[in-house]
Design a protein around this motif. Structure first.
Motif, PDB file in Angstrom:
ATOM      1  N   GLU A 102     -28.388   4.102 -26.724  1.00  0.00           N
ATOM      2  CA  GLU A 102     -28.803   4.400 -28.091  1.00  0.00           C
ATOM      3  C   GLU A 102     -29.869   3.407 -28.547  1.00  0.00           C
ATOM      4  O   GLU A 102     -30.876   3.775 -29.137  1.00  0.00           O
ATOM      5  CB  GLU A 102     -27.571   4.307 -29.010  1.00  0.00           C
ATOM      6  CG  GLU A 102     -27.832   4.601 -30.463  1.00  0.00           C
ATOM      7  CD  GLU A 102     -27.839   6.092 -30.758  1.00  0.00           C
ATOM      8  OE1 GLU A 102     -27.575   6.892 -29.837  1.00  0.00           O
ATOM      9  OE2 GLU A 102     -28.121   6.450 -31.910  1.00  0.00           O
ATOM     10  N   HIS A 103     -29.644   2.126 -28.199  1.00  0.00           N
ATOM     11  CA  HIS A 103     -30.461   1.095 -28.801  1.00  0.00           C
ATOM     12  C   HIS A 103     -30.356  -0.175 -27.954  1.00  0.00           C
ATOM     13  O   HIS A 103     -29.286  -0.467 -27.431  1.00  0.00           O
ATOM     14  CB  HIS A 103     -29.918   0.846 -30.216  1.00  0.00           C
ATOM     15  CG  HIS A 103     -30.728  -0.099 -31.021  1.00  0.00           C
ATOM     16  ND1 HIS A 103     -32.038   0.157 -31.355  1.00  0.00           N
ATOM     17  CD2 HIS A 103     -30.441  -1.323 -31.527  1.00  0.00           C
ATOM     18  CE1 HIS A 103     -32.503  -0.869 -32.054  1.00  0.00           C
ATOM     19  NE2 HIS A 103     -31.558  -1.775 -32.166  1.00  0.00           N
TER      20      HIS A 103
ATOM     21  N   THR B   4     -26.513  -0.876 -27.285  1.00  0.00           N
ATOM     22  CA  THR B   4     -25.606   0.067 -27.926  1.00  0.00           C
ATOM     23  C   THR B   4     -25.564   1.347 -27.099  1.00  0.00           C
ATOM     24  O   THR B   4     -26.599   1.947 -26.838  1.00  0.00           O
ATOM     25  CB  THR B   4     -26.071   0.388 -29.363  1.00  0.00           C
ATOM     26  OG1 THR B   4     -26.351  -0.851 -30.013  1.00  0.00           O
ATOM     27  CG2 THR B   4     -25.029   1.154 -30.138  1.00  0.00           C
TER      28      THR B   4
ATOM     29  N   ARG C 290     -24.153   5.189 -26.671  1.00  0.00           N
ATOM     30  CA  ARG C 290     -23.513   6.313 -27.370  1.00  0.00           C
ATOM     31  C   ARG C 290     -22.671   7.090 -26.361  1.00  0.00           C
ATOM     32  O   ARG C 290     -23.197   7.680 -25.419  1.00  0.00           O
ATOM     33  CB  ARG C 290     -24.559   7.251 -27.988  1.00  0.00           C
ATOM     34  CG  ARG C 290     -23.916   8.512 -28.614  1.00  0.00           C
ATOM     35  CD  ARG C 290     -24.958   9.409 -29.238  1.00  0.00           C
ATOM     36  NE  ARG C 290     -25.522   8.799 -30.444  1.00  0.00           N
ATOM     37  CZ  ARG C 290     -24.986   8.923 -31.652  1.00  0.00           C
ATOM     38  NH1 ARG C 290     -23.888   9.617 -31.836  1.00  0.00           N
ATOM     39  NH2 ARG C 290     -25.570   8.337 -32.690  1.00  0.00           N
ATOM     40  N   LYS C 291     -21.377   7.024 -26.568  1.00  0.00           N
ATOM     41  CA  LYS C 291     -20.457   7.751 -25.703  1.00  0.00           C
ATOM     42  C   LYS C 291     -20.203   9.067 -26.400  1.00  0.00           C
ATOM     43  O   LYS C 291     -19.562   9.121 -27.444  1.00  0.00           O
ATOM     44  CB  LYS C 291     -19.165   6.938 -25.567  1.00  0.00           C
ATOM     45  CG  LYS C 291     -18.386   7.251 -24.344  1.00  0.00           C
ATOM     46  CD  LYS C 291     -17.362   6.137 -24.089  1.00  0.00           C
ATOM     47  CE  LYS C 291     -16.401   6.560 -23.006  1.00  0.00           C
ATOM     48  NZ  LYS C 291     -15.574   7.731 -23.353  1.00  0.00           N
ATOM     49  N   LYS C 292     -20.782  10.123 -25.821  1.00  0.00           N
ATOM     50  CA  LYS C 292     -20.692  11.420 -26.491  1.00  0.00           C
ATOM     51  C   LYS C 292     -19.250  11.935 -26.456  1.00  0.00           C
ATOM     52  O   LYS C 292     -18.491  11.641 -25.531  1.00  0.00           O
ATOM     53  CB  LYS C 292     -21.628  12.421 -25.806  1.00  0.00           C
ATOM     54  CG  LYS C 292     -23.096  12.107 -26.067  1.00  0.00           C
ATOM     55  CD  LYS C 292     -24.027  13.062 -25.359  1.00  0.00           C
ATOM     56  CE  LYS C 292     -24.245  12.627 -23.934  1.00  0.00           C
ATOM     57  NZ  LYS C 292     -25.216  13.477 -23.217  1.00  0.00           N
TER      58      LYS C 292
ATOM     59  N   ASP D 241     -18.458  11.160 -31.338  1.00  0.00           N
ATOM     60  CA  ASP D 241     -19.276  10.233 -30.551  1.00  0.00           C
ATOM     61  C   ASP D 241     -18.885   8.810 -30.928  1.00  0.00           C
ATOM     62  O   ASP D 241     -18.597   8.523 -32.088  1.00  0.00           O
ATOM     63  CB  ASP D 241     -20.770  10.403 -30.884  1.00  0.00           C
ATOM     64  CG  ASP D 241     -21.340  11.685 -30.305  1.00  0.00           C
ATOM     65  OD1 ASP D 241     -20.553  12.510 -29.811  1.00  0.00           O
ATOM     66  OD2 ASP D 241     -22.569  11.857 -30.359  1.00  0.00           O
ATOM     67  N   GLN D 242     -18.879   7.941 -29.906  1.00  0.00           N
ATOM     68  CA  GLN D 242     -18.538   6.539 -30.165  1.00  0.00           C
ATOM     69  C   GLN D 242     -19.761   5.681 -29.903  1.00  0.00           C
ATOM     70  O   GLN D 242     -20.472   5.911 -28.913  1.00  0.00           O
ATOM     71  CB  GLN D 242     -17.459   6.107 -29.186  1.00  0.00           C
ATOM     72  CG  GLN D 242     -16.052   6.178 -29.681  1.00  0.00           C
ATOM     73  CD  GLN D 242     -15.131   5.719 -28.576  1.00  0.00           C
ATOM     74  OE1 GLN D 242     -14.943   6.430 -27.600  1.00  0.00           O
ATOM     75  NE2 GLN D 242     -14.602   4.521 -28.712  1.00  0.00           N
ATOM     76  N   LEU D 243     -20.002   4.693 -30.738  1.00  0.00           N
ATOM     77  CA  LEU D 243     -21.089   3.744 -30.471  1.00  0.00           C
ATOM     78  C   LEU D 243     -20.458   2.428 -30.046  1.00  0.00           C
ATOM     79  O   LEU D 243     -19.667   1.843 -30.775  1.00  0.00           O
ATOM     80  CB  LEU D 243     -21.968   3.542 -31.707  1.00  0.00           C
ATOM     81  CG  LEU D 243     -22.813   4.749 -32.119  1.00  0.00           C
ATOM     82  CD1 LEU D 243     -23.573   4.456 -33.397  1.00  0.00           C
ATOM     83  CD2 LEU D 243     -23.799   5.133 -31.014  1.00  0.00           C
TER      84      LEU D 243
END
Lengths: 665, 165
Positions: free
Chosen positions: A218-219, A230, A232-234, A317-319
């Motif tokens: 993500e970042h 970071t 992103r776990k979809k 989604d988990q960050l």
């Protein structure tokens, strides 16, 4: 008064051919502050560096200018040499008279005059250079690996085996990448799954590998030794901890007819699925676009049949933030799909050879799935249109590749070899079939590669036709392929049952977006750029980021694995130290001038600017000024150009240094 | 070998570039042995974000006939957003330069990536040819020499402006 030493390099003949190096040395020797100037054939060589060190000591030099190649090439080399002679390394500057002068100009007088000016400019600059102390920062001894194909798997296993934690992030629901899709591999014809799947299991079982599948970057923040990534776990809609991988949900799912991307859309899968039976992790994903529960709110069969109660429609989604010290990018390749032209693509030639219109014109990866024992046809070569066995098959090489006028000028490297393999696999499976290959050149440089290619012709009876295909059209249930055989000088027409296109290898979609997140550079085709084409092939110009596999350029499996292990070795080298020396090019605030407007804080991309209170001896607040945290500062200097009172300065690029350069011109 | 034309006027071009993209692009032009006019002098910065517009004025004052500022493409900045700050800063600065009467043809902003050696060559060649056609830039140099606010240039407008401060 400074005692500057100027060292002009001939670079063999690369510089001295166009630039009169003796004249440059003589001319800059007269500049005020220059105490010593000389020229030498190879400044970067051992005797060259020796000469530099000797001169620093004998001539008591205070500053050094080396006029040679680009600082991107040898700045480190010379700064190290200067340091070993007892000078601060930042009192050495390079004048680029090769890439920016001798190589780009032909006129000797002009190039010499320019070289003198370039060196003069650096002489003026170096006079204003200050001693900079090295900054040491701690190293987080964990590594991120992006991409779970063979490159990412190899790099992750090597780093983890060396004792460091690895975070492996894969975009798809399973690791394995393209190698898991292949049937058999050249030049040994061993089954790809048989050599790949045990490695996938090793990853899953490794105590030091943290695996995120169905996840994306993500970042990215930070710098070498200290990145904050970071992920992103979809939402999988399946709880990985509860799922046992029994597969009941998949067999009971009423939606069954979704083309499976893993099988190049030849096979079908349900809405809750694992891409292939050997997937790692063996945890299904709900494809929310096609799932009835998500589309209409009705159904919920999978949840009802799931014994352990792992199906979770509410999952989001988990960050997750992961601190790491190094990053290996292994995002791999994709095949140039000529079916339809993506928006904004500079590549012409979409829809060539009927791809996407004629069902029996397929690409190399689709052939792999047909030939694979675990594929949609169980390893039988059958036509996608009617399921019949093709008796005449035509392979076309260099589709998209080596076609400058269509936008891709490079060679895709693997197609000659995989097509030779395809002709063999075809001959093994369809004994009475005939394979034809239209080719421009056969490129087989690799261990046992040429022998393999020759075998496809001499023993497996593939007919190679040197020449390109001009036209191809459907006639009844045949595909007429028209081309030329330039070796014999005749036109050829073949009525084929199936056509396989060796389409160009391209970087994965989204490679540019990821590069922007990582701050690494890429070429016009979006392949990632290495720091040096020959000497630093696995490092990015951005410190702490390394490349492995086809994301850097087309590569076969052995090359990919070698590069992945090399990238892992680079990561281990970095992790061998507890502290890391970083370039002291950081901003510093002159507190006396700072008025506390904090414009610098607003423009700082790193959040490195903090507020600092200045108090008198009684503890009364005098003013609040900016403070740059040197550990966080990236060294871009945007703050300095923004500061209205000129109270923040970037070490190594001060106004004084830059104005001195401009004034010398 | 190309036949080189001799020109009466050889403009001085100063280029302010970032290390990561344009400097590397110019290096690539070198390793690819592309050819371009020898009029340009390159000053390397970590980022276009570091480039203060004052440097451009200083360059003109120092006798530059053309100035080039170039960095990473939007979105590709090595320092995340430095080139966006630069873009905004120079958009305002161009207006100001135009207001004081500088022909904007002498000032080129662009993005050249590390892979665009050819674009670097094209840009330097175009700017050199364009500025050659425009002739030498004298105004800033003269102003610099005559010390603008010392009263050496004495026009009623300047005096009025000066007195009103």
């Amino acid at each position: 008064m400074s005692r500057i030493g100027v060292f002009i390099c001939h670079c063999g003949e690369n510089i001295s051919r166009t630039v009169d190096v003796e004249r440059v040395a003589a001319q800059v020797g007269t500049l005020p502050g220059v105490a010593f100037s000389t020229d030498y054939k190879y400044m970067c060589s051992d005797p060259g560096q020796g000469l530099l060190k000797k001169a620093i000591q004998e001539q008591r030099l205070s500053h050094v200018v080396v006029a040679a190649c680009s600082p991107r090439m040898h700045e480190k080399t010379f700064r190290k040499a200067v340091e070993s002679a007892g000078l601060n390394p930042f009192l050495c500057e390079m004048a680029n008279i090769r890439e920016h002068c001798s190589w780009v100009h032909e006129d000797r007088d002009e190039a010499t005059a320019k070289a003198i000016e370039i060196v003069g400019m650096m002489v003026e600059r170096v006079k204003k250079n200050r001693v900079l102390p090295t900054i040491t920062v701690p190293v987080t001894k964990r590594s991120l690996v992006i991409g779970g194909g063979i490159a990412g798997i190899q790099a992750a296993l090597d780093i983890a085996d060396a004792g460091h934690e690895v975070v492996l992030v894969e975009r798809e629901p399973s690791i394995g990448g393209h190698m898991a899709q292949l049937s058999e591999t050249f030049p040994t014809l061993d089954c790809s799954q048989c050599i790949m799947t045990p490695k996938m299991v090793d990853v899953a079982n490794h105590p030091r590998i943290k695996l995120y599948t169905y996840a994306e970057i993500e970042h990215v923040e930070g710098y070498i030794g200290n990145f904050q990534v970071t992920v992103r776990k979809k939402a999988r809609s399946v709880d990985e901890d509860k799922c046992t991988g029994c597969g009941v949900c998949m067999t009971k799912c009423p939606v069954k007819k979704i083309p499976n991307k893993f099988d190049q859309n030849l096979g079908m899968r349900p809405a809750i699925y694992v891409p292939f039976p050997q997937a790692v992790p063996n945890t299904p994903v709900i494809d929310r676009e096609n799932c009835t529960k998500f589309k209409t709110g009705k159904c919920g069969v999978c949840q009802k049949v799931c014994g352990p109660g792992a199906v979770d429609y509410e999952q989001e989604d988990q960050l997750i933030v992961e601190p790491v010290g190094a990053i290996v990018v292994a995002t791999g390749f994709d095949l140039y799909s000529i079916e339809e032209k993506p928006k904004g693509s500079a590549i012409k030639g979409y829809g060539e050879f009927g791809h996407g219109k004629i069902p029996d014109v397929i690409d190399g990866m689709t052939f792999e799935r047909l030939a694979s024992a675990s594929g949609p046809t169980g390893g039988k070569i059958l036509r996608p249109s009617d399921g019949r066995e093709p008796k005449q098959i035509v392979f076309i090489q260099c589709v998209g590749s080596r076609a400058r006028e269509k936008g891709i000028s490079y060679c895709s490297k693997i197609c000659c070899m995989y097509t030779a393999k395809h002709t063999m696999l075809y001959h093994h499976k369809v004994h009475d079939g005939q394979a034809y290959v239209f080719f421009m050149d056969a490129r087989t440089p690799g261990k046992s590669y040429d022998e393999f290619w020759r075998r496809s012709i001499e023993e497996e009876e593939a007919v190679y036709i040197r020449g390109m295909v001009s036209r191809l059209y459907q006639k009844g249930n045949k595909i007429v392929v028209m081309g030329s055989d330039i070796a014999v000088g005749v036109q050829v027409e073949i009525e084929a049952d199936m056509v396989v296109l060796a389409t160009a290898v391209q970087p994965q979609k989204g490679a540019d977006t990821l590069a922007q997140k990582l701050g690494i550079s890429y070429d016009k085709y979006h392949f990632y750029s290495e720091a040096h084409a020959k000497l630093r092939p696995v490092e990015c110009a951005t410190a702490g980021i390394y490349l492995a596999g086809a994301c850097q350029g087309p590569k076969d499996i052995p090359d990919t694995v070698s590069q992945a292990s090399a990238a892992a070795a680079k990561v281990m080298t970095l992790f061998a130290k507890d502290k890391l020396e970083r370039e002291p090019i950081v901003a510093r605030v002159r507190e006396a001038g700072c008025v506390g407007c904090f414009y610098c804080q607003k423009v700082c991309p790193y959040g490195a600017v903090e507020e600092k209170e200045i108090r008198d001896r009684q503890g009364n607040l005098v003013k609040v000024v900016a403070y740059v945290n040197p550990g966080v500062c990236g060294g871009c200097g945007t703050c300095q150009a923004t500061c209205p009172s000129k109270s923040v300065e970037l070490d190594g690029y001060t106004d004084e240094q830059i104005v001195a350069m401009i004034e010398s011109l | 070998m190309h036949h080189k034309e001799k020109h009466a006027f050889e403009p001085k071009i100063i280029a302010f570039v970032c290390t990561w993209c344009t400097y590397a692009g110019a290096d690539l032009a070198g390793t690819s042995r592309m050819q371009y006019p020898a009029n340009v002098r390159v000053l390397k910065f970590p980022c276009t974000g570091r480039i203060d517009p004052v440097f451009i004025l200083k360059a003109f004052q120092q006798g530059a006939d053309g100035v080039l500022v170039s960095g990473c493409h939007p979105g590709d900045c090595h320092y995340i957003a430095g080139n966006f700050h630069a873009r905004r800063r120079f958009a305002a600065f161009r207006k100001l330069l135009e207001f004081v009467g500088v022909d904007l043809g002498r000032l080129q902003f662009s993005w050249v990536s590390a892979a665009e050696g050819g674009k670097w060559v094209e840009m330097v060649t175009d700017l050199t040819e364009r500025v050659r056609g425009m002739g030498p830039m004298r105004e800033f140099k003269e102003l610099g020499l005559e010390e603008q606010w010392s009263g050496a240039i004495d026009t009623p407008e300047l005096r009025e402006a000066y007195d009103s401060i």
